[in-house]
Design a protein around this motif. Structure first.
Motif, PDB file in Angstrom:
ATOM      1  N   ALA A 100       1.114  -1.709  -0.150  1.00 20.14           N
ATOM      2  CA  ALA A 100      -0.178   0.032   0.066  1.00 20.14           C
ATOM      3  C   ALA A 100       0.776   1.145   0.264  1.00 20.14           C
ATOM      4  O   ALA A 100       0.491   2.470  -1.167  1.00 20.14           O
ATOM      5  N   ARG A 102       3.805   1.369  -1.553  1.00 19.41           N
ATOM      6  CA  ARG A 102       3.741   1.940  -2.249  1.00 19.41           C
ATOM      7  C   ARG A 102       2.693   2.765  -3.799  1.00 19.41           C
ATOM      8  O   ARG A 102       3.065   3.639  -4.929  1.00 19.41           O
ATOM      9  N   ALA A 103       2.098   1.438  -3.444  1.00 19.07           N
ATOM     10  CA  ALA A 103       0.765   2.233  -4.416  1.00 19.07           C
ATOM     11  C   ALA A 103       0.015   3.929  -3.512  1.00 19.07           C
ATOM     12  O   ALA A 103       0.100   4.884  -4.893  1.00 19.07           O
ATOM     13  N   TRP A 104       0.139   4.062  -2.838  1.00 17.55           N
ATOM     14  CA  TRP A 104      -0.066   5.282  -2.457  1.00 17.55           C
ATOM     15  C   TRP A 104       0.991   6.398  -2.745  1.00 17.55           C
ATOM     16  O   TRP A 104       1.012   7.662  -3.710  1.00 17.55           O
TER      17      TRP A 104
END
Lengths: 286, 286
Positions: A100, A102-104
DNA sequence: AATTGAGTTCCAAATAACGGAACTCTGTAT
DNA sequence: ATACAGAGTTCCGTTATTTGGAACTCAATT
């Protein structure tokens, strides 16, 4: 049939049975198809439980044979999505955080909006949120906290219903009227506070108003004592509907503030929209 | 053979080939077993890419036939773990944020530690981190930012190597000597800065010192211009090894500060340890 | 010692994933 | 315009994984 529906349903289940849900609730869970889906079902249950569930708790909430469930959990553990405590209770694994994160931090929309909400925070001194529409919910992508907020540590990643939040309503007003009406009918209205708009009619009337002014207000509709001013923004190219808001405790807010914030919030929303178009012009992918 | 190894390897791959990795790198990826594992492989690649990859990019990095890969991605999309942009590039989905948000806010260790790192932040005025040991890395579970930090927006969820961070070294010093030596041999040392401890020998010598004082220093070993003071903490019952740190730009730090922080950081670490034991006494699960 | 409940392992049968090839677009060069 | 190339998608017989019932272990109770 939507993912969002399902999650909303889970939230309801939890809300209705505060503590011993596992024992009593007769598994209202509709199993997903596909190996991945089933694994995520299990993960969802683990993530949404307030106390770390143990094997038998899960067995009660997920309609699967013991052997099957056991293997599914084992797989999740092997992949680092779930961790086991010494007492055999399960908690979401650290790998989720990593993914997450990374995603964020890689989310281009968030990156693009960040300077603007930062500026909005500096101009107002209050807590500022950036929310994104996802189904019937708003997911908070970012926030900058006012100096001392005791309660609420990081809403980032959290989801709230569209109908009772400032950004939520602002985003609804960005939809075509029919689509908006359709969603208004789909909500399962819950009166969080006395001022919550709890019928489609009330909601749609207010949204009509928001459409005129471009500004949306949360008048303690979600949490008592909390008000906010929000503006919606959208980008057809990317199909993004989002919103920014300034939030503060009601007692601290003067009428002057509200008027001020309306202008500032609108400016921020427009600035983000401009940046989105600009970014999409020169080179389409990056 | 460890998950952590694999992720470290991925990071290396990226570091070595800054931009056009997809085309050139001959897929150094070892496929995981099990449907779930394969799906997560794909998700990892998508999450770790800096530019949203397109179908063909993924095809280059993941050793799977076109049809197979396509279906795997479709499944991820159907589950909300991955989202598709209008231009057919893929980004990590919002569901990850939602899952991680739950994981994070429900983490009992973090909740327990939070008041203490908050206090540490107030006492020092600088950025404070809470890190957890996970394999050969430290994962940042929480942080409280110093008033104005421009760079680095939320490390939370991010992972760094143990050997070059303040908390990392502090945590290593908490391990039994043999275990510690074993890990020291496993690192793939990278000289982030001139002062990075880049051999097992250097590292172990410093850790011995940390064991004496209880305090660990990061003397610009990970990022130039950034120093930190950290202390480790552990709980055998739960098998947790963690650390707290105070971080600041080197130019802003006076010798007095360092001495002050040493005391404060140690106090915070001890306080968290005490709370952990206390929490485990009365009722073992909650 | 016997019983119960929780957690784990096993394996034939059922099911979902695999992967090669064919197909559809879309944009580009002839 | 027509052919071409590249990207993305669908199909379906084959193959490998998942399934789920039952049997088993371990620890705590009676």
């Amino acid at each position: 049939m939507d993912r969002v529906d399902e999650l909303a349903e889970q939230a309801d289940e939890r809300a209705q049975s505060p503590s011993n849900a596992a024992a009593t609730a007769p598994s209202r869970r509709k199993p997903e198809s596909g190996t991945l889906g089933k694994a995520l079902d299990v993960l969802d249950v683990i993530a949404l439980s307030e106390k770390p569930p143990r094997f038998t708790d899960l067995l009660g909430q997920i309609d699967q044979p013991r052997g099957t469930l056991h293997r599914q959990i084992s797989n999740l553990v092997a992949e680092g999505l779930v961790a086991v405590n010494p007492d055999h209770s399960y908690v979401p694994g650290l790998r989720l955080l990593k993914l997450a994160a990374r995603a964020w931090s890689g989310n281009t929309f968030r990156l693009l909006a960040e300077p603007h909400i930062r500026q909005l925070h500096e101009a107002t001194g209050e807590t500022v949120h950036l929310g994104l529409m996802s189904g019937l919910e708003v997911i908070y992508l970012d926030k900058i906290e006012s100096k001392q907020t005791v309660r609420m540590h990081s809403q980032v990643g959290n989801a709230s219903p569209l109908y009772c939040t400032g950004v939520g309503k602002a985003m609804l007003a960005r939809l075509p009227a029919e689509e908006c009406a359709k969603r208004a009918d789909q909500f399962e209205y819950f009166r969080h506070t006395p001022t919550t708009l709890h019928t489609p009619k009330l909601l749609l009337a207010e949204i009509e108003e928001i459409r005129q002014t471009g500004i949306s207000h949360d008048r303690e509709e979600h949490e008592p004592g909390i008000r906010c001013v929000a503006a919606g923004l959208s980008d057809d190219k990317q199909g993004i509907i989002a919103g920014v808001s300034v939030t503060a405790p009601a007692f601290r807010i003067a009428d002057d503030d509200i008027e001020n914030w309306q202008v500032l919030v609108l400016q921020a929303a427009r600035a983000i929209e401009r940046d989105m178009e600009a970014r999409l012009g020169p080179r389409s992918q990056e």
